[in-house]
Design a protein around this motif. Sequence first.
Motif, PDB file in Angstrom:
ATOM      1  N   GLN A 199       0.992  -1.136   0.105  1.00 46.41           N
ATOM      2  CA  GLN A 199      -0.044  -0.024   0.081  1.00 46.41           C
ATOM      3  C   GLN A 199       0.782   1.317   0.013  1.00 46.41           C
ATOM      4  OE1 GLN A 199      -2.485  -0.700   3.450  1.00 46.41           O
ATOM      5  NE2 GLN A 199      -3.650  -2.485   2.481  1.00 46.41           N
ATOM      6  N   ALA A 200       1.750   1.370   0.847  1.00 45.89           N
ATOM      7  CA  ALA A 200       2.775   2.340   0.909  1.00 45.89           C
ATOM      8  C   ALA A 200       3.590   2.625  -0.502  1.00 45.89           C
ATOM      9  CB  ALA A 200       3.993   2.023   1.927  1.00 45.89           C
ATOM     10  N   LEU A 201       3.878   1.412  -1.224  1.00 47.70           N
ATOM     11  CA  LEU A 201       4.525   1.658  -2.530  1.00 47.70           C
ATOM     12  C   LEU A 201       3.444   2.249  -3.428  1.00 47.70           C
ATOM     13  CD1 LEU A 201       6.977   0.929  -4.279  1.00 47.70           C
ATOM     14  CD2 LEU A 201       5.938  -1.325  -4.712  1.00 47.70           C
ATOM     15  N   ALA A 202       2.430   1.992  -3.520  1.00 50.44           N
ATOM     16  CA  ALA A 202       1.227   2.538  -4.344  1.00 50.44           C
ATOM     17  C   ALA A 202       1.459   4.119  -4.053  1.00 50.44           C
ATOM     18  CB  ALA A 202      -0.135   1.784  -4.232  1.00 50.44           C
ATOM     19  N   ALA A 203       1.222   4.403  -2.756  1.00 54.73           N
ATOM     20  CA  ALA A 203       1.081   5.840  -2.520  1.00 54.73           C
ATOM     21  C   ALA A 203       2.426   6.423  -3.134  1.00 54.73           C
ATOM     22  CB  ALA A 203       1.285   5.995  -1.045  1.00 54.73           C
ATOM     23  N   VAL A 204       3.570   5.846  -2.985  1.00 56.96           N
ATOM     24  CA  VAL A 204       5.006   6.486  -3.537  1.00 56.96           C
ATOM     25  C   VAL A 204       4.641   6.714  -5.036  1.00 56.96           C
ATOM     26  CG1 VAL A 204       7.329   6.144  -3.765  1.00 56.96           C
ATOM     27  CG2 VAL A 204       6.244   6.077  -1.678  1.00 56.96           C
ATOM     28  N   MET A 205       4.447   5.580  -5.410  1.00 56.99           N
ATOM     29  CA  MET A 205       4.087   5.535  -6.973  1.00 56.99           C
ATOM     30  C   MET A 205       3.228   6.359  -7.909  1.00 56.99           C
ATOM     31  SD  MET A 205       6.567   3.163  -8.139  1.00 56.99           S
ATOM     32  CE  MET A 205       6.154   1.822  -9.260  1.00 56.99           C
ATOM     33  N   GLY A 206       2.280   6.804  -6.658  1.00 54.09           N
ATOM     34  CA  GLY A 206       1.119   7.861  -6.985  1.00 54.09           C
ATOM     35  C   GLY A 206       1.721   9.269  -6.796  1.00 54.09           C
ATOM     36  N   GLY A 207       2.711   9.518  -6.177  1.00 57.19           N
ATOM     37  CA  GLY A 207       3.305  10.757  -6.012  1.00 57.19           C
ATOM     38  C   GLY A 207       2.761  11.366  -4.749  1.00 57.19           C
ATOM     39  N   THR A 208       2.799  10.675  -3.626  1.00 59.68           N
ATOM     40  CA  THR A 208       2.174  11.380  -2.347  1.00 59.68           C
ATOM     41  C   THR A 208       3.536  12.233  -1.632  1.00 59.68           C
ATOM     42  OG1 THR A 208       1.284  10.715  -0.231  1.00 59.68           O
ATOM     43  CG2 THR A 208       3.239   9.614  -0.549  1.00 59.68           C
ATOM     44  N   GLN A 209       2.877  13.210  -0.955  1.00 60.27           N
ATOM     45  CA  GLN A 209       3.799  14.308  -0.376  1.00 60.27           C
ATOM     46  C   GLN A 209       4.302  13.930   1.073  1.00 60.27           C
ATOM     47  OE1 GLN A 209       1.425  15.648  -2.680  1.00 60.27           O
ATOM     48  NE2 GLN A 209       3.534  15.545  -3.638  1.00 60.27           N
ATOM     49  N   SER A 210       3.395  13.157   1.687  1.00 64.43           N
ATOM     50  CA  SER A 210       3.922  12.454   2.930  1.00 64.43           C
ATOM     51  C   SER A 210       3.124  10.983   3.279  1.00 64.43           C
ATOM     52  CB  SER A 210       3.467  13.436   4.055  1.00 64.43           C
ATOM     53  OG  SER A 210       2.253  13.845   4.225  1.00 64.43           O
ATOM     54  N   LEU A 211       3.626  10.382   4.194  1.00 64.53           N
ATOM     55  CA  LEU A 211       3.085   9.021   4.045  1.00 64.53           C
ATOM     56  C   LEU A 211       3.399   8.540   5.806  1.00 64.53           C
ATOM     57  CD1 LEU A 211       2.220   6.548   2.886  1.00 64.53           C
ATOM     58  CD2 LEU A 211       4.785   5.934   2.403  1.00 64.53           C
ATOM     59  N   HIS A 212       2.099   7.969   6.001  1.00 64.68           N
ATOM     60  CA  HIS A 212       2.324   7.066   7.384  1.00 64.68           C
ATOM     61  C   HIS A 212       1.905   5.747   6.978  1.00 64.68           C
ATOM     62  CE1 HIS A 212       1.254   5.626  11.398  1.00 64.68           C
ATOM     63  NE2 HIS A 212       0.119   5.024  10.681  1.00 64.68           N
ATOM     64  N   THR A 213       2.841   4.719   7.513  1.00 60.98           N
ATOM     65  CA  THR A 213       2.545   3.318   7.445  1.00 60.98           C
ATOM     66  C   THR A 213       2.370   2.759   8.740  1.00 60.98           C
ATOM     67  OG1 THR A 213       5.260   3.524   7.603  1.00 60.98           O
ATOM     68  CG2 THR A 213       4.245   2.618   5.405  1.00 60.98           C
ATOM     69  N   ASN A 214       1.149   2.202   8.826  1.00 60.79           N
ATOM     70  CA  ASN A 214       0.528   1.502   9.982  1.00 60.79           C
ATOM     71  C   ASN A 214       1.521   0.176  10.528  1.00 60.79           C
ATOM     72  OD1 ASN A 214      -1.781   3.039   9.698  1.00 60.79           O
ATOM     73  ND2 ASN A 214      -2.733   1.473   8.676  1.00 60.79           N
ATOM     74  N   ALA A 215       1.437   0.176  11.799  1.00 57.50           N
ATOM     75  CA  ALA A 215       2.200  -1.160  12.502  1.00 57.50           C
ATOM     76  C   ALA A 215       1.339  -2.335  12.196  1.00 57.50           C
ATOM     77  CB  ALA A 215       2.349  -0.481  13.957  1.00 57.50           C
ATOM     78  N   LYS A 216       2.135  -3.344  12.381  1.00 58.86           N
ATOM     79  CA  LYS A 216       1.608  -4.900  12.034  1.00 58.86           C
ATOM     80  C   LYS A 216       0.552  -5.148  13.017  1.00 58.86           C
ATOM     81  CE  LYS A 216       4.999  -7.358  14.461  1.00 58.86           C
ATOM     82  NZ  LYS A 216       5.916  -8.780  14.575  1.00 58.86           N
ATOM     83  N   ASP A 217       0.544  -4.446  14.489  1.00 56.71           N
ATOM     84  CA  ASP A 217      -0.183  -4.966  15.398  1.00 56.71           C
ATOM     85  C   ASP A 217      -1.385  -4.003  15.769  1.00 56.71           C
ATOM     86  OD1 ASP A 217       1.190  -2.976  16.397  1.00 56.71           O
ATOM     87  OD2 ASP A 217       2.300  -4.082  17.962  1.00 56.71           O
ATOM     88  N   GLU A 218      -1.671  -3.014  14.754  1.00 58.36           N
ATOM     89  CA  GLU A 218      -2.684  -2.021  15.130  1.00 58.36           C
ATOM     90  C   GLU A 218      -4.151  -2.457  15.003  1.00 58.36           C
ATOM     91  OE1 GLU A 218      -2.019   2.050  13.921  1.00 58.36           O
ATOM     92  OE2 GLU A 218      -0.102   1.630  13.288  1.00 58.36           O
ATOM     93  N   ALA A 219      -4.183  -3.658  14.555  1.00 63.88           N
ATOM     94  CA  ALA A 219      -5.654  -4.457  14.639  1.00 63.88           C
ATOM     95  C   ALA A 219      -5.914  -5.140  15.867  1.00 63.88           C
ATOM     96  CB  ALA A 219      -5.987  -5.481  13.527  1.00 63.88           C
ATOM     97  N   LEU A 220      -4.779  -5.210  17.000  1.00 68.23           N
ATOM     98  CA  LEU A 220      -4.881  -5.588  18.170  1.00 68.23           C
ATOM     99  C   LEU A 220      -4.790  -4.718  19.421  1.00 68.23           C
ATOM    100  CD1 LEU A 220      -3.165  -8.561  17.271  1.00 68.23           C
ATOM    101  CD2 LEU A 220      -5.221  -8.785  17.838  1.00 68.23           C
ATOM    102  N   ALA A 221      -3.695  -3.560  19.007  1.00 71.11           N
ATOM    103  CA  ALA A 221      -3.708  -2.846  20.251  1.00 71.11           C
ATOM    104  C   ALA A 221      -2.944  -1.509  19.551  1.00 71.11           C
ATOM    105  CB  ALA A 221      -2.766  -3.440  21.374  1.00 71.11           C
ATOM    106  N   LEU A 222      -2.591  -0.353  20.498  1.00 70.68           N
ATOM    107  CA  LEU A 222      -1.684   0.422  19.896  1.00 70.68           C
ATOM    108  C   LEU A 222      -0.476  -0.222  19.720  1.00 70.68           C
ATOM    109  CD1 LEU A 222      -2.631   3.148  22.793  1.00 70.68           C
ATOM    110  CD2 LEU A 222      -3.134   3.378  20.340  1.00 70.68           C
TER     111      LEU A 222
END
Length: 548
Positions: free
Chosen positions: A345-368
């Motif tokens: 998903q992050a790669l698609a954002a970069v290929m699409g020309g985003t100005q800034s980016l947040h990448t979610n952590a793997k455990d965020e479906a369970l906790a902070l």
Amino acid sequence: MKTKESSYFKQWQEKTENETAKRPERSERFETSSAIPVDRVYTPDELTGSYETELGLPGEFPYTRGIRRTMYRGRHWTMRQYAGFGSAKETNRRFRYLLEQGQTGLSVAFDLPTQIGYDSDDAMALGEVGKVGVAIDSLEDMEQLLEGISLDKVSTSMTINAPAAVLLAMYMVVAEKQGVPAGKIQGTIQNDILKEYIARGTYIFPPKPSMRLITDIFSYCAEHAPKFNTISISGYHIREAGSNAVQELAFTIANAKAYVDAALESGLDVDTFAPRLAFFFNGHNHFFEEVAKFRAARRMWAKIMKEEYGAKNEKSWQLRFHTQVAGSTLTAQQPDNNIVRVALQALAAVMGGTQSLHTNAKDEALALPTEDSARIALRTQQIIASETGVADTIDPLGGSYYVESLTDEMEKRAQEYIKEIENRGGAVAAVDQQYMQREIRRTAYETQKKIENEQEIVVGVNKYQLDEEPEPELLEVDESFVSDQHNRLNELRETRDNTKVKKALEELKFHAEGSANLMPYIKEAVREYATVGEICNTLREVFGEYQG
């Protein structure tokens, strides 16, 4: 002659049909998440319009290929990891850790009571303090949140909407106390109330006074904080609520037009505020559709601002956006799989020309997220930037017959939605009519049915499951800080100059009943350590509350 009319193509098609008769394709129909049909192959026939008018070069209207002439060859996108939990002190520690690990911008998550304008000791805040973000009750908390962080050296995004003016005022006062004038601060305030009515629900006031507060921020910052983005018009939460990519694009642009209209009605010149409008999109699973979405968004906005609103400043035409990868795609099952989802998903954002980016952590479906998982999420961006080569040329997928076809189709379908919204009286009226809300619910239901029927595969959920899931290590927030937060609030109320607080709140109420810009009066109340709840309750007395 068109490629698909040539004997060469017809021969290929005949051979392919013969082959699929023996070995059928995986499905009779392929489509994107927005139900756009995906053809077997794409050819130059898909390219429509002239290169100059529909694509152009990077940094040139209509910005399909990017708003910067050198894009990431100049510098990488801002790596802005979203963080916030528990107390201001604990969140400050996480911010400083992320900055030490190479993060290049702050992104603040506020807890639910802060988002809907209640203090931590309010009965409405019970059980929610510090749960989904950091608890900020007063300027004292904001000072603690930003302690040791030079606000002239970092840009900060704040995901706050209904009380955006209050939190922005706090940020400005902290900067002033650091010796940083408002004219030097950089960042973004989300400040997008329409999507709260549509998709998220953290509204306070009815639409009309909410739009007034937004245009007050536009006007105040145009004069006092010209480097600060005054709104981040968010498709992210629309997508998280269940929309598809076309709806995300269309509803976001429709909301943006409503904000422009409101600003113009308040007497602002379009080129005064439009250069500081920013957007916030979701980075979802369908790789090529996401790239096309970002490219179509730039082209649509450029045409709207230049041709519909008559903006003269090129910066008013340029759609700048932040991307956060899709939280709704994270699974509690096999959470390590989320690292792969996030990377794509992050790669698609970069290929699409985003100005800034947040990448979610793997455990965020369970906790902070834990520190380890937050670091992996940041490292994902750094690997894309440093090891893949995708940032070395601009719009690397531009010219792909498939991507160009998807870009055109996304724009066409989004325009159809926008036309329907305008026929209903615009985005504010469409919100009141529940139009966008109904469309999102319908799409969410259809998507869920596809998952249940295994028409859509979610790895680890409806296919490739494990019989036994290992227990991941999760972050546990020490909730003893809640009583400390209450004690600090009580102490603040006892030690501040309450005569000045009362006067500042009375001034705010008086001007809220009139038509003056409210930012100076909110800022004065903040400076005297009036709390978020006290300021929002003062405005509730005048504006009332929205009953959705």
